[in-house]
Write an enzyme that holds these catalytic residues in place. Structure first.
Site, PDB file in Angstrom:
ATOM      1  N   GLY A  50       0.815  -1.215   0.000  1.00 49.34           N
ATOM      2  CA  GLY A  50       0.000   0.000   0.000  1.00 49.34           C
ATOM      3  C   GLY A  50       0.842   1.254   0.000  1.00 49.34           C
ATOM      4  O   GLY A  50       0.533   2.225   0.699  1.00 49.34           O
ATOM      5  N   ASN A  52       1.617   3.435  -2.525  1.00 48.53           N
ATOM      6  CA  ASN A  52       1.442   4.452  -3.570  1.00 48.53           C
ATOM      7  C   ASN A  52       0.857   5.756  -3.033  1.00 48.53           C
ATOM      8  O   ASN A  52       0.817   6.764  -3.728  1.00 48.53           O
ATOM      9  CB  ASN A  52       0.552   3.925  -4.702  1.00 48.53           C
ATOM     10  CG  ASN A  52      -0.854   3.603  -4.230  1.00 48.53           C
ATOM     11  OD1 ASN A  52      -1.071   2.537  -3.670  1.00 48.53           O
ATOM     12  ND2 ASN A  52      -1.796   4.507  -4.444  1.00 48.53           N
ATOM     13  N   THR A  53       0.443   5.749  -1.766  1.00 45.28           N
ATOM     14  CA  THR A  53      -0.152   6.948  -1.195  1.00 45.28           C
ATOM     15  C   THR A  53      -0.028   6.926   0.324  1.00 45.28           C
ATOM     16  O   THR A  53       0.292   5.894   0.925  1.00 45.28           O
ATOM     17  CB  THR A  53      -1.645   7.074  -1.589  1.00 45.28           C
ATOM     18  OG1 THR A  53      -2.142   8.348  -1.185  1.00 45.28           O
ATOM     19  CG2 THR A  53      -2.474   5.982  -0.942  1.00 45.28           C
ATOM     20  N   GLY A  54      -0.273   8.076   0.953  1.00 46.90           N
ATOM     21  CA  GLY A  54      -0.385   8.153   2.406  1.00 46.90           C
ATOM     22  C   GLY A  54       0.843   7.704   3.177  1.00 46.90           C
ATOM     23  O   GLY A  54       1.988   7.953   2.798  1.00 46.90           O
ATOM     24  N   ILE A  55       0.586   7.004   4.291  1.00 47.08           N
ATOM     25  CA  ILE A  55       1.665   6.546   5.171  1.00 47.08           C
ATOM     26  C   ILE A  55       2.609   5.616   4.435  1.00 47.08           C
ATOM     27  O   ILE A  55       3.830   5.697   4.602  1.00 47.08           O
ATOM     28  CB  ILE A  55       1.073   5.830   6.400  1.00 47.08           C
ATOM     29  CG1 ILE A  55       0.190   6.774   7.209  1.00 47.08           C
ATOM     30  CG2 ILE A  55       2.180   5.270   7.283  1.00 47.08           C
ATOM     31  CD1 ILE A  55      -0.617   6.071   8.282  1.00 47.08           C
ATOM     32  N   GLY A  56       2.060   4.734   3.619  1.00 51.72           N
ATOM     33  CA  GLY A  56       2.891   3.783   2.902  1.00 51.72           C
ATOM     34  C   GLY A  56       3.879   4.455   1.969  1.00 51.72           C
ATOM     35  O   GLY A  56       5.048   4.069   1.880  1.00 51.72           O
ATOM     36  N   SER A 179      -3.717  -0.284  14.499  1.00 48.67           N
ATOM     37  CA  SER A 179      -4.372   0.974  14.849  1.00 48.67           C
ATOM     38  C   SER A 179      -4.823   0.907  16.298  1.00 48.67           C
ATOM     39  O   SER A 179      -5.064  -0.179  16.844  1.00 48.67           O
ATOM     40  CB  SER A 179      -5.583   1.217  13.949  1.00 48.67           C
ATOM     41  OG  SER A 179      -6.388   2.272  14.446  1.00 48.67           O
ATOM     42  N   TYR A 204     -13.776  -3.000  10.869  1.00 49.97           N
ATOM     43  CA  TYR A 204     -12.441  -2.402  10.842  1.00 49.97           C
ATOM     44  C   TYR A 204     -11.711  -2.689  12.151  1.00 49.97           C
ATOM     45  O   TYR A 204     -10.545  -3.099  12.148  1.00 49.97           O
ATOM     46  CB  TYR A 204     -12.543  -0.900  10.620  1.00 49.97           C
ATOM     47  CG  TYR A 204     -11.199  -0.192  10.636  1.00 49.97           C
ATOM     48  CD1 TYR A 204     -10.305  -0.335   9.584  1.00 49.97           C
ATOM     49  CD2 TYR A 204     -10.830   0.618  11.719  1.00 49.97           C
ATOM     50  CE1 TYR A 204      -9.062   0.307   9.610  1.00 49.97           C
ATOM     51  CE2 TYR A 204      -9.601   1.261  11.743  1.00 49.97           C
ATOM     52  CZ  TYR A 204      -8.723   1.102  10.687  1.00 49.97           C
ATOM     53  OH  TYR A 204      -7.497   1.733  10.712  1.00 49.97           O
TER      54      TYR A 204
END
Length: 337
Positions: A50, A52-56, A179, A204
């Protein structure tokens, strides 16, 4: 009694509100410290799901900046290529690679591992970062509820298929991005696949609890191998992860709620700090099976420490992912066991 000018009272009030807001923000956002630049990772091979965006993406960026050869394991290969170009431009590290890996499809996960092993003989760091949150009920290709399937089952399969390479590369590390929501989670073995009822938040929370339970059980199984595994809470971060929470299409949310929330949320760069710390900090070379937040070890929930739940979840995950064979019961049948 002396009267104070109204503007002084107003100014003092504004100052108190601003000061209180800053203190509250520090409390919510936390104070994770960036790992010193002197901690390098030159020559290490790592995988970030993951990314390609955000934290990753920021995690992959920082690992590349510190000298890693980075494999970006992503579902959307076009977004991955765009992110890769940005990472290379920013870090000047050419050893950043895009690879297709759809965690909602076990066939894609297996194909990713096969292709990775044809290119690399070692793996120093695996960061299981990819995930989804509070989405409408959907199923993975293999019929598993999407949040449990992507956040836990896909990473469970990926990690186990890479354990031989991680072990032969020891000392090596696995980082599972969980989380604080895990503290509200319960592993509902009576309806693990959310077929009887579905609540996006509960699903979640369950998947994030599964991340910590997986970490605990895996750490126990890896004792003595030189492979350490830890879970992290990145904080409450402003990323695309909350796109299913209904804020995107609301005018009121766009004008008032989102700007207010943004003030109290971590940036993706801040959100990546704990993952980087747990992946590289020299002081953690003997720490395994732990849970970290703001670059500090914290206590997870009581259920996250339950070895019976962890072992039962592991057994179920083996069956659902068909880890050792191609003949497995359906999720609904396994959940009732």
């Amino acid at each position: 009694m002396a009267k104070f000018p109204r503007f002084l009272i107003i100014t003092s009030g504004i100052g108190a509100v601003v000061g209180g807001s800053v203190i509250l923000k520090d409390f919510i956002v936390g104070n994770g410290q960036k790992l010193p630049e002197t901690v390098r990772a030159d020559g290490k091979v790592c995988i970030v799901t993951g990314s390609n965006t955000g934290i990753g993406k920021e995690t992959a960026m920082e690992l590349a900046r510190r000298g890693c050869k980075v494999y970006m394991a992503c579902r959307d290969i076009e977004k991955c290529r765009k992110a890769r170009a940005e990472i290379i431009s920013d870090t000047l590290n050419q050893h950043v690679h895009c690879r297709k890996c759809d965690l909602a499809d076990f066939e894609s996960v297996r194909q990713f591992v096969t292709e990775f092993k044809t290119k690399e003989s070692k793996l120093d760091i695996l960061i299981n970062n990819g995930g989804i949150m509070r989405c409408p009920r959907k199923l993975t290709k293999q019929g598993i509820e999407m949040q449990l399937g992507v956040n836990h089952m896909g990473h469970f399969l990926l990690t186990n298929l890479l354990l031989d390479t991680l072990t032969s590369s020891a000392p090596s590390r696995i980082v599972n991005v969980s989380s604080i929501a895990h503290t509200r989670g319960t592993i509902n073995f009576e309806d693990l696949n959310s077929e009887k009822s579905y609540d996006p938040g509960a699903a979640y929370n369950q998947s994030k609890l599964a991340n910590v339970l997986f970490t605990k059980e895996l750490a126990e199984r890896l004792q003595g191998t030189g492979v350490i595994v830890n879970a992290v809470h990145p904080g409450i971060v402003k990323t695309e992860l909350g796109r299913h929470m209904g804020l995107e299409n609301s005018i009121m949310a766009s004008l008032f709620v989102k700007p207010l929330l943004s003030f109290f949320l971590k940036s993706p760069v801040q959100g990546a700090l704990t993952s980087i710390y747990v992946a590289l900090a020299p002081s953690l070379e003997n720490k395994t099976g732990k849970y970290f937040s703001d670059c500090k070890e914290k206590d997870p929930s009581e259920q996250a420490m339950d070895p019976i739940v962890a072992k039962r979840l592991w057994a179920t995950s083996e069956k659902w992912t068909r880890l050792y064979n191609s003949d497995s019961s359906s999720p609904s049948l396994v959940a009732a066991m």
